[in-house]
Motif scaffolding. Structure first.
Motif, PDB file in Angstrom:
ATOM      1  N   UNK A  35       0.909  -1.215  -0.097  1.00  0.00           N
ATOM      2  CA  UNK A  35       0.007  -0.023  -0.024  1.00  0.00           C
ATOM      3  C   UNK A  35       0.837   1.210  -0.218  1.00  0.00           C
ATOM      4  N   UNK A  36       0.156   2.312   0.020  1.00  0.00           N
ATOM      5  CA  UNK A  36       1.030   3.696   0.112  1.00  0.00           C
ATOM      6  C   UNK A  36       1.504   4.005   1.455  1.00  0.00           C
ATOM      7  N   UNK A  61       0.666   5.597  -5.131  1.00  0.00           N
ATOM      8  CA  UNK A  61       0.489   7.175  -5.324  1.00  0.00           C
ATOM      9  C   UNK A  61       1.705   7.971  -5.349  1.00  0.00           C
ATOM     10  N   UNK A  62       1.689   9.300  -5.567  1.00  0.00           N
ATOM     11  CA  UNK A  62       2.626  10.117  -5.567  1.00  0.00           C
ATOM     12  C   UNK A  62       3.594   9.885  -4.391  1.00  0.00           C
ATOM     13  N   UNK A  63       4.846  10.062  -4.753  1.00  0.00           N
ATOM     14  CA  UNK A  63       5.827  10.112  -3.756  1.00  0.00           C
ATOM     15  C   UNK A  63       7.006  11.117  -4.101  1.00  0.00           C
ATOM     16  N   UNK A  94      22.808  -9.840 -10.799  1.00  0.00           N
ATOM     17  CA  UNK A  94      24.195 -10.495 -10.181  1.00  0.00           C
ATOM     18  C   UNK A  94      25.258  -9.795  -9.637  1.00  0.00           C
ATOM     19  N   UNK A  95      25.871  -9.717  -8.580  1.00  0.00           N
ATOM     20  CA  UNK A  95      27.060  -9.065  -8.061  1.00  0.00           C
ATOM     21  C   UNK A  95      26.669  -7.795  -7.318  1.00  0.00           C
ATOM     22  N   UNK A  96      25.561  -7.272  -7.382  1.00  0.00           N
ATOM     23  CA  UNK A  96      25.255  -6.006  -6.747  1.00  0.00           C
ATOM     24  C   UNK A  96      24.490  -6.504  -5.402  1.00  0.00           C
ATOM     25  N   UNK A  97      24.820  -5.571  -4.548  1.00  0.00           N
ATOM     26  CA  UNK A  97      24.088  -5.555  -3.135  1.00  0.00           C
ATOM     27  C   UNK A  97      22.729  -5.066  -3.230  1.00  0.00           C
ATOM     28  N   UNK A  98      21.909  -5.884  -2.577  1.00  0.00           N
ATOM     29  CA  UNK A  98      20.507  -5.541  -2.640  1.00  0.00           C
ATOM     30  C   UNK A  98      19.922  -5.410  -1.213  1.00  0.00           C
ATOM     31  N   UNK A  99      19.059  -4.237  -0.845  1.00  0.00           N
ATOM     32  CA  UNK A  99      18.476  -3.982   0.399  1.00  0.00           C
ATOM     33  C   UNK A  99      17.114  -3.832   0.026  1.00  0.00           C
ATOM     34  N   UNK A 100      16.352  -4.925   0.646  1.00  0.00           N
ATOM     35  CA  UNK A 100      14.830  -5.152   0.366  1.00  0.00           C
ATOM     36  C   UNK A 100      14.079  -5.017   1.506  1.00  0.00           C
ATOM     37  N   UNK A 101      12.963  -4.571   1.410  1.00  0.00           N
ATOM     38  CA  UNK A 101      11.835  -4.732   2.478  1.00  0.00           C
ATOM     39  C   UNK A 101      10.651  -4.139   2.018  1.00  0.00           C
ATOM     40  N   UNK A 102       9.361  -4.050   2.997  1.00  0.00           N
ATOM     41  CA  UNK A 102       8.255  -3.812   2.574  1.00  0.00           C
ATOM     42  C   UNK A 102       8.004  -2.278   3.156  1.00  0.00           C
ATOM     43  N   UNK A 103       6.909  -1.559   2.559  1.00  0.00           N
ATOM     44  CA  UNK A 103       6.712  -0.109   3.067  1.00  0.00           C
ATOM     45  C   UNK A 103       6.577  -0.279   4.384  1.00  0.00           C
ATOM     46  N   UNK A 236       9.422  -2.575  12.040  1.00  0.00           N
ATOM     47  CA  UNK A 236       8.585  -2.743  11.015  1.00  0.00           C
ATOM     48  C   UNK A 236       6.816  -2.491  11.876  1.00  0.00           C
ATOM     49  N   UNK A 237       6.256  -1.655  11.101  1.00  0.00           N
ATOM     50  CA  UNK A 237       4.625  -1.514  11.348  1.00  0.00           C
ATOM     51  C   UNK A 237       3.835  -2.646  10.719  1.00  0.00           C
ATOM     52  N   UNK A 238       4.495  -3.331   9.804  1.00  0.00           N
ATOM     53  CA  UNK A 238       3.650  -4.036   8.920  1.00  0.00           C
ATOM     54  C   UNK A 238       2.895  -5.159   9.776  1.00  0.00           C
ATOM     55  N   UNK A 239       3.463  -5.976  10.570  1.00  0.00           N
ATOM     56  CA  UNK A 239       2.557  -6.827  11.215  1.00  0.00           C
ATOM     57  C   UNK A 239       1.702  -6.397  12.282  1.00  0.00           C
ATOM     58  N   UNK A 240       2.414  -5.248  12.820  1.00  0.00           N
ATOM     59  CA  UNK A 240       1.165  -4.583  13.517  1.00  0.00           C
ATOM     60  C   UNK A 240      -0.363  -4.318  13.040  1.00  0.00           C
ATOM     61  N   UNK A 241      -0.128  -3.465  11.691  1.00  0.00           N
ATOM     62  CA  UNK A 241      -1.318  -3.490  11.136  1.00  0.00           C
ATOM     63  C   UNK A 241      -2.239  -4.599  10.860  1.00  0.00           C
ATOM     64  N   UNK A 242      -1.466  -5.749  10.417  1.00  0.00           N
ATOM     65  CA  UNK A 242      -2.329  -6.782  10.052  1.00  0.00           C
ATOM     66  C   UNK A 242      -2.988  -7.377  11.374  1.00  0.00           C
ATOM     67  N   UNK A 243      -2.121  -7.747  12.406  1.00  0.00           N
ATOM     68  CA  UNK A 243      -2.574  -8.445  13.554  1.00  0.00           C
ATOM     69  C   UNK A 243      -3.728  -7.375  14.208  1.00  0.00           C
TER      70      UNK A 243
END
Length: 283
Positions: A35-36, A61-63, A94-103, A236-243
């Motif tokens: 989501x946004x 949406x706009x960022x 391949x070979x690049x460092x990646x940092x990933x997560x959710x909003x 992370x706020x992600x699980x709090x919103x779901x729970x």
């Protein structure tokens, strides 16, 4: 090469992959947006840590303009489709460092107030570590913010006790805790564990499984065989919103804050002091 302060949208992942050679140097941030909600804050956090660029996957949406180039693909699908898209990106980068997560998630690593993401990835490369193990620590409050208040001003707390780690394989752990442990009857099963490798060096074939955890055990290792490695945290706020959105959660709301809660001060020093993250040999 496009201008370094430009933002660019793509219709499909194929379109982005065709242009991936235009990515500037540095770690690539991948922001998965369900989501946004706090997408802008998560994007700004990634940029402030020193990501060379950020790829936003999902409709937000706009960022606002970030301090690094941003790319966006709105149509990424759900569930298995998202994992498949991420695995294609891993192969292509391949070979690049990646940092990933959710909003609504915010990455912290030891000394991140004075050291850049490039400092951390250089150390990990020198140590021959393919990934940094991270813990998704739930942020919460009695009334969750609606996304209009900056997260650092929302009076959020997190659990400083009640975590349980079970050894699994070589230098690997299965870790539970936070709201998913205290309110497991309301937590989605796919959010039960809190450990994952959010920062890693992409390698062809090093893929994520359905639970967004790496299939290769080296990417799930908490420490090196010869010494402890740094670890990080995703606040992370992600699980709090779901729970707390569960229709039967109402009577449990009064127990969200408990004796194990501590207000979060948005500084890695607090997490280091409490032992939630560690520097390993990176002093």
């Amino acid at each position: 090469m496009r201008a370094p302060d430009a933002d660019l949208g793509f219709d499909t992942l194929d379109d982005f992959l065709a242009a991936r050679n235009t990515l500037p140097p540095g770690a690539v941030g991948i922001l998965l947006c369900e989501s946004g909600l706090y997408a802008a804050a998560s994007l700004q956090r990634l940029a402030s840590l020193g990501a060379g660029s950020v790829l936003i996957l999902g409709e937000t949406g706009p960022l606002p303009r970030a301090a690094c180039p941003t790319f966006q693909i709105s149509d990424i699908g759900r569930g298995r489709e998202t994992v498949a898209q991420l695995n294609r990106l891993i192969d292509a980068l391949d070979g690049r460092w990646i940092l990933w997560h959710w909003n609504a998630e915010f990455f912290f690593f030891p000394f991140c107030e004075t050291r850049r993401l490039a400092d951390l990835t250089t150390f990990l490369s020198d140590e021959r570590r393919p990934a940094l193990y991270t813990y998704a620590l739930d942020l919460y409050s009695y009334e969750l913010p609606d996304g209009q208040v900056p997260p650092e001003e929302a009076g959020l707390s997190f659990d400083v006790s009640g975590y349980h780690a079970f050894p699994e394989g070589n230098q690997q752990l299965t870790v539970y805790g936070g709201l998913g442990w205290r309110f497991q009857e309301f937590a989605p099963p796919e959010m039960s564990q809190i450990g994952r490798a959010s920062l890693f060096r992409a390698s062809k074939g090093a893929h994520l499984g359905r639970d967004f955890r790496f299939l290769d055990p080296d990417y799930a290792a908490v420490a090196c065989p010869w010494h402890n490695s740094p670890t990080g945290a995703l606040m992370s706020l992600r699980r709090a919103y779901r729970v707390m959105a569960h229709p039967d959660f109402g009577d449990a709301r009064s127990r969200v804050t408990w004796q194990g809660s501590r207000p979060f001060d948005w500084h890695s020093g607090q997490l280091l002091e409490l032992g939630m993250i560690e520097p390993g040999q990176w002093f």
